[in-house]
Write an enzyme that holds these catalytic residues in place. Sequence first.
Site, short mmCIF file in Angstrom:
data_model
loop_
_atom_site.label_atom_id
_atom_site.label_comp_id
_atom_site.label_asym_id
_atom_site.label_seq_id
_atom_site.Cartn_x
_atom_site.Cartn_y
_atom_site.Cartn_z
N ASP A 43 0.85 -1.19 0.00
CA ASP A 43 0.00 0.00 0.00
C ASP A 43 0.89 1.24 0.00
OD1 ASP A 43 -1.71 2.21 1.02
OD2 ASP A 43 -3.17 0.61 1.36
N ILE A 44 0.55 2.24 -0.82
CA ILE A 44 1.38 3.46 -0.87
C ILE A 44 1.13 4.38 0.33
CG2 ILE A 44 1.67 3.42 -3.37
CD1 ILE A 44 -0.39 5.73 -3.50
N ASN A 99 -13.06 -3.49 2.49
CA ASN A 99 -14.08 -2.46 2.55
C ASN A 99 -14.83 -2.51 1.22
OD1 ASN A 99 -13.22 -1.34 5.08
ND2 ASN A 99 -11.53 -0.39 3.99
N GLN A 109 -14.38 2.24 1.27
CA GLN A 109 -13.70 1.82 0.05
C GLN A 109 -13.38 3.05 -0.78
OE1 GLN A 109 -15.93 -0.71 -2.67
NE2 GLN A 109 -14.04 -1.57 -3.51
N GLU A 110 -12.09 3.34 -0.92
CA GLU A 110 -11.66 4.54 -1.64
C GLU A 110 -11.46 4.28 -3.13
OE1 GLU A 110 -8.17 5.70 0.52
OE2 GLU A 110 -9.34 6.53 2.17
N HIS A 142 -10.28 -5.12 -3.12
CA HIS A 142 -8.92 -5.32 -2.62
C HIS A 142 -8.97 -5.77 -1.17
CE1 HIS A 142 -9.90 -1.02 -2.09
NE2 HIS A 142 -9.07 -1.00 -1.08
#
Length: 139
Positions: free
Chosen positions: A30-31, A86, A93-94, A99
């Site tokens: 994850d960034i 999510n 959930q963005e 994922h």
Amino acid sequence: MEDCIFCKIANGELESEKIYETENVIAFLDINPKAPGHSLVIPKKHGKTLTELEDELIAEVFRVTKEVEKLLNRSIKPDAFTVGINEGEASGQEIPHLHVNIIPRFEDDGGVPIQAVVNNSPKEEISNIASKIRKASEK
């Protein structure tokens, strides 16, 4: 999907810190990590939720999730993991591409258990809720 950042990562159009890959699934760091080794596992095929994807693909997503946990255990050596999905904006959930978050956990890391994320106790008896769910499976 053309403008999906995760589809672009899966197709190799965007760089990522890839840590594991199969024909249909990719795992990368994850960034915006919440912990060292915070990883995401995604199907290469676009789908926003579990119900939008084939059972075989979902099974592969979870097999890869298991493999990534093994890798993190050997390399990062966390005390535990929080693993979660999510689904939908209301859940946080963005990116609208399924994922699985694998978040290594460490003693005294300040995190909470996943069941502490929501505090919305039902207003009706759980037996009534269970009955509604069972009836939905009959349709």
